[in-house]
Write an enzyme that holds these catalytic residues in place. Structure first.
Site, short mmCIF file in Angstrom:
data_model
loop_
_atom_site.label_atom_id
_atom_site.label_comp_id
_atom_site.label_asym_id
_atom_site.label_seq_id
_atom_site.Cartn_x
_atom_site.Cartn_y
_atom_site.Cartn_z
N GLY A 145 5.08 -2.24 10.69
CA GLY A 145 5.08 -0.89 11.23
C GLY A 145 3.75 -0.30 11.64
O GLY A 145 3.70 0.54 12.52
N TYR A 161 9.24 -6.62 12.05
CA TYR A 161 9.95 -7.90 11.95
C TYR A 161 10.38 -8.18 10.51
O TYR A 161 11.40 -8.81 10.26
CB TYR A 161 9.08 -9.04 12.48
N HIS A 195 6.88 -3.06 18.15
CA HIS A 195 7.03 -3.41 16.74
C HIS A 195 6.00 -4.46 16.36
O HIS A 195 5.46 -5.17 17.21
CB HIS A 195 8.46 -3.90 16.44
N CYS A 196 5.75 -4.52 15.05
CA CYS A 196 4.85 -5.53 14.51
C CYS A 196 5.54 -6.14 13.29
O CYS A 196 6.77 -6.24 13.28
CB CYS A 196 3.48 -4.91 14.16
N GLN A 197 4.77 -6.50 12.28
CA GLN A 197 5.38 -7.09 11.09
C GLN A 197 5.97 -6.03 10.18
O GLN A 197 7.09 -6.17 9.70
CB GLN A 197 4.33 -7.92 10.34
#
Length: 119
Positions: free
Chosen positions: A85, A110, A81-83
């Site tokens: 997608g 996130y 995961h990132c901020q």
């Protein structure tokens, strides 16, 4: 036979995995600055530009660097995961190319997690 479609996981599915799975490896591919502002509990920080090198490491080196067991190629619960997608999808694609065929991307990232968790 290569599947270029990124496998995705929803907030609800990830939440269930976090509560029930001993085998989940949740990888946060954001920058250190982003992670310092907040993170999903239980996630391991491996910045996007180091994902390929990290997954190519030997098991002992991986554990020494990241503090967790390196996932086997057939790991059923490897989630990036990132901020929001996009970078998570890139990392999932890199993992797929290295043979992690079950790797998935938490597309909400996130941002969604923190909204739903009230952080």
């Amino acid at each position: 036979m290569t599947n270029s479609v990124t496998k995705e996981i929803s907030y609800e599915d990830l939440k269930a995995l976090l509560g029930n799975s001993q085998n989940l490896l949740l990888v946060d591919v954001r920058t250190k600055e982003e992670v310092d502002k907040g993170r999903i509990p239980g996630s391991v920080h491996i910045p996007l530009d180091t994902v390929e090198a990290a997954l190519a490491m030997g098991s002992e080196e991986f554990k020494a660097k990241y503090g967790v067991t390196k996932p086997p190629l057939d790991a059923p619960e490897l989630v990036f995961h990132c901020q929001m997608g996009k970078r998570g999808g890139t990392a999932t694609g890199k993992a797929n190319k290295l043979g992690y065929l079950n790797a998935r991307n938490y597309t909400g990232g996130y941002k969604e997690w923190s909204e739903k968790e009230g952080k």
